[in-house]
Design a protein around this motif. Structure first.
Motif, PDB file in Angstrom:
ATOM      1  N   GLU A  81      61.398  24.983   8.648  1.00  0.00           N
ATOM      2  CA  GLU A  81      61.262  23.618   8.138  1.00  0.00           C
ATOM      3  C   GLU A  81      61.303  23.615   6.612  1.00  0.00           C
ATOM      4  O   GLU A  81      61.916  22.739   5.995  1.00  0.00           O
ATOM      5  N   LEU A  82      60.645  24.588   6.013  1.00  0.00           N
ATOM      6  CA  LEU A  82      60.612  24.694   4.558  1.00  0.00           C
ATOM      7  C   LEU A  82      62.003  24.981   3.994  1.00  0.00           C
ATOM      8  O   LEU A  82      62.432  24.371   3.014  1.00  0.00           O
ATOM      9  N   ILE A  83      62.735  25.856   4.637  1.00  0.00           N
ATOM     10  CA  ILE A  83      64.096  26.188   4.193  1.00  0.00           C
ATOM     11  C   ILE A  83      65.003  24.971   4.342  1.00  0.00           C
ATOM     12  O   ILE A  83      65.806  24.670   3.448  1.00  0.00           O
ATOM     13  N   GLU A  84      64.859  24.235   5.430  1.00  0.00           N
ATOM     14  CA  GLU A  84      65.670  23.025   5.619  1.00  0.00           C
ATOM     15  C   GLU A  84      65.337  21.982   4.551  1.00  0.00           C
ATOM     16  O   GLU A  84      66.224  21.298   4.037  1.00  0.00           O
ATOM     17  N   SER A  85      64.070  21.879   4.189  1.00  0.00           N
ATOM     18  CA  SER A  85      63.665  20.960   3.129  1.00  0.00           C
ATOM     19  C   SER A  85      64.293  21.363   1.795  1.00  0.00           C
ATOM     20  O   SER A  85      64.767  20.510   1.034  1.00  0.00           O
ATOM     21  N   GLU A  86      64.302  22.661   1.506  1.00  0.00           N
ATOM     22  CA  GLU A  86      64.921  23.153   0.263  1.00  0.00           C
ATOM     23  C   GLU A  86      66.426  22.870   0.267  1.00  0.00           C
ATOM     24  O   GLU A  86      66.994  22.484  -0.750  1.00  0.00           O
ATOM     25  N   LYS A  87      67.076  23.056   1.414  1.00  0.00           N
ATOM     26  CA  LYS A  87      68.509  22.778   1.512  1.00  0.00           C
ATOM     27  C   LYS A  87      68.786  21.296   1.279  1.00  0.00           C
ATOM     28  O   LYS A  87      69.738  20.930   0.592  1.00  0.00           O
ATOM     29  N   GLN A  88      67.942  20.431   1.861  1.00  0.00           N
ATOM     30  CA  GLN A  88      68.111  18.995   1.679  1.00  0.00           C
ATOM     31  C   GLN A  88      67.907  18.620   0.212  1.00  0.00           C
ATOM     32  O   GLN A  88      68.660  17.823  -0.341  1.00  0.00           O
ATOM     33  N   ARG A  89      66.907  19.198  -0.430  1.00  0.00           N
ATOM     34  CA  ARG A  89      66.648  18.932  -1.844  1.00  0.00           C
ATOM     35  C   ARG A  89      67.845  19.364  -2.688  1.00  0.00           C
ATOM     36  O   ARG A  89      68.259  18.673  -3.624  1.00  0.00           O
TER      37      ARG A  89
END
Length: 155
Positions: A81-89
């Motif tokens: 979830e954290l990696i997906e959030s970083e990718k979205q950012r």
């Protein structure tokens, strides 16, 4: 080094967990600081001034919680979830760059990119720190100070 996300190994009682793109995860304190900064009075005033409303800072809090779950409990779901959030950012940050239709992106550098500088710029560059250090590294001139001397600075 990141490997497959399901690769979990045990090594001498120490749990080693690898998640694909785990290099994107920052230190947990960074997420805490971003959340704190986003919710500060100064930031709220700035957000209201720029956007006409305050921004939603809850994603920084979620990222912080997921980071601690990952670092303390090796929670793979939290890491993903954290990696997906970083990718979205990252996508949001680069979106204006990709949507830019004003500037034409070059395929190659200009043909004269490496021509010598004009004489007045060369004269100005002659006694700069950068030029002197470049000459020292090339061996054109001796070092400007003894490299064997140990310096100590007390602040």
């Amino acid at each position: 080094m990141a490997g497959p996300k399901d690769n979990v190994e045990e090594d001498k009682g120490e749990k080693l967990t690898y998640v694909k793109d785990d290099w994107m995860i920052r230190r947990c304190t960074v997420y805490d600081e971003e959340y704190s900064d986003c919710t500060s009075i100064r930031a709220r005033f700035n957000q209201y001034f720029i956007y006409g409303k305050t921004l939603d800072c809850s994603q920084w809090k979620k990222d912080s919680l997921n980071c601690y779950k990952w670092t303390e409990n090796y929670d793979i779901k939290a890491a993903e979830e954290l990696i997906e959030s970083e990718k979205q950012r990252r996508r949001e940050r680069l979106l204006p760059h990709y949507q830019n239709d004003i500037w034409v992106k070059r395929k190659t550098p200009p043909e004269n990119w490496d021509k010598p500088l004009p004489e007045f710029l060369q004269k100005g560059y002659e006694n700069t720190y950068l030029n002197i250090k470049a000459k020292e590294l090339r061996g054109d001139i001796p070092p400007s100070f003894d490299t064997n001397i140990k310096f100590c600075t007390i602040l």
